[in-house]
Each structure stands twice: as C-alpha cells, then as structure tokens.
Write a protein that holds these residues in place. Sequence first.
Motif, PDB file in Angstrom:
ATOM      1  N   GLU A 153       0.912 -34.213   8.860  1.00  0.00           N
ATOM      2  CA  GLU A 153       0.354 -35.429   7.696  1.00  0.00           C
ATOM      3  C   GLU A 153      -1.142 -36.013   7.821  1.00  0.00           C
ATOM      4  OE1 GLU A 153       0.656 -40.620   7.699  1.00  0.00           O
ATOM      5  OE2 GLU A 153       1.934 -39.142   8.245  1.00  0.00           O
TER       6      GLU A 153
ATOM      7  N   TYR B 239       7.473 -36.292  -0.735  1.00  0.00           N
ATOM      8  CA  TYR B 239       6.745 -36.511  -1.472  1.00  0.00           C
ATOM      9  C   TYR B 239       6.069 -36.030  -2.340  1.00  0.00           C
ATOM     10  CZ  TYR B 239       0.873 -37.681  -0.168  1.00  0.00           C
ATOM     11  OH  TYR B 239       0.431 -38.179  -1.071  1.00  0.00           O
TER      12      TYR B 239
ATOM     13  N   ASN C 142      10.211 -29.451   0.183  1.00  0.00           N
ATOM     14  CA  ASN C 142       9.966 -30.282  -0.694  1.00  0.00           C
ATOM     15  C   ASN C 142      11.327 -30.440  -1.292  1.00  0.00           C
ATOM     16  OD1 ASN C 142       9.391 -28.171  -3.147  1.00  0.00           O
ATOM     17  ND2 ASN C 142       7.053 -29.793  -3.330  1.00  0.00           N
TER      18      ASN C 142
ATOM     19  N   SER D 245      10.550 -33.060   3.320  1.00  0.00           N
ATOM     20  CA  SER D 245       9.632 -34.600   2.729  1.00  0.00           C
ATOM     21  C   SER D 245       9.716 -34.652   1.195  1.00  0.00           C
ATOM     22  CB  SER D 245       8.721 -34.334   2.833  1.00  0.00           C
ATOM     23  OG  SER D 245       7.270 -35.354   2.209  1.00  0.00           O
TER      24      SER D 245
ATOM     25  N   LEU E 295       8.122 -37.351   6.005  1.00  0.00           N
ATOM     26  CA  LEU E 295       7.895 -35.923   7.291  1.00  0.00           C
ATOM     27  C   LEU E 295       9.578 -36.482   7.452  1.00  0.00           C
ATOM     28  CD1 LEU E 295       4.359 -34.855   7.996  1.00  0.00           C
ATOM     29  CD2 LEU E 295       6.101 -33.931   6.319  1.00  0.00           C
TER      30      LEU E 295
END
Length: 193
Positions: free
Chosen positions: A114, A155, A78, A153, A122
């Motif tokens: 995922e 996210y 990340n 990612s 991603l």
Amino acid sequence: MHHVFVNDKPIILTTQVSPERNFKNYLLSTVNIGKVIKELNSTSLKEVRLIGKKESNLINKFLKKLPNVVAGGGKVVNDHGDILFIYRNDKWDLPKGKAEGKETIEQTALREVEEETGVTGLTITKPIETTYHIFKRNGKHKIKITYWFEMKSSYKGDLSPQENEGITKVAWLNQDQCMKALENSYANIKILI
C-alpha cells in the motif's frame, strides 16, 4: 535446494557435489562468505554452490553467516489478471519492504504494498516463495529474506509511487507487459512470476 542471489548470480545451497563448470563448490560449514561474494561480483563465475550435509539445515546454516533483514512483499493481481509492478533503481520490481515493530510478516507485506503503490483493498490469497538476496549497506553485507504473498485487489484508483523510496513508476502490467518487464528485473522476481 535454495538460491541466494548476489545481484543476479546465485549461491546455490545443495547437498550434491557436481563437477565444476562455470561455478565453484565450497563446503557450507567452512566457507568464507565475503570471499564468495567478492568472487561473484568480480569474476565471470556464473554461480557458487555451497555443499551441506542435510537438505533441511542448509538455509538455516547459511542465514547465520550474515546479519538478516526480514521483509514482506506482494504479487498483487487485479480483476483483469494484471500484476502490480513498481519501477525503482532502473529496474522493474514487486513492492516489498522491511518488517517494523511487532507486526506480522503478513501485515508487513500489506503495509509495504500500500505504501509503495497507493493500492488499497488488498487481500492475501496465499503465501508464495521466500526469496533471499545479499546486499551491501554502510559497508556491510546482509541477507534480505523476503516472504512473498499472492494478493488480490479490485482497486481502480490512481497509482502513487512512493518517491522517497526511489520508486518512479507504479503500473498494472498484463501478461505480455510482465514478460517485457522481466527482461529488466531481478532474478528473484523472475522466480515469482
């Protein structure tokens, strides 16, 4: 040289013959792979070395000895440099899974990460290692060939373990946490981190 793991003990594919100490040498061309797996699982042997003639042919010759299962997985990083781990079967692991239909191995890796973690957005940054391990399903041994990709990612949402796949936790781990997790992980995952 290639490593194929039976649990956490390696079968090393090599062209070099070494004096045996805590391991055994066998010829790749004539080895009884079932016997080797049994030896690794039931004795104190640390490893087995299968000796072949040409380095470039070792893995292909070995892969013909058992049915192959092809998988893709991801080492996801990340924005903070943390790595995405899953916890399954009482061990820390990286997300991965079997290829389906006509998808590319890259599509497999992205889909599996995922599905197993809930992380979206991603992007594959580069291919990394390919790992090999032998497992038993329905009384038959098979070789899982996992193509790994480094991914990124941004996210920030909730992580959701894919419980029907036996995943009980998903976590972003910093460098110290990764080192601790690797104490309870698989030999082929340690190669990737």
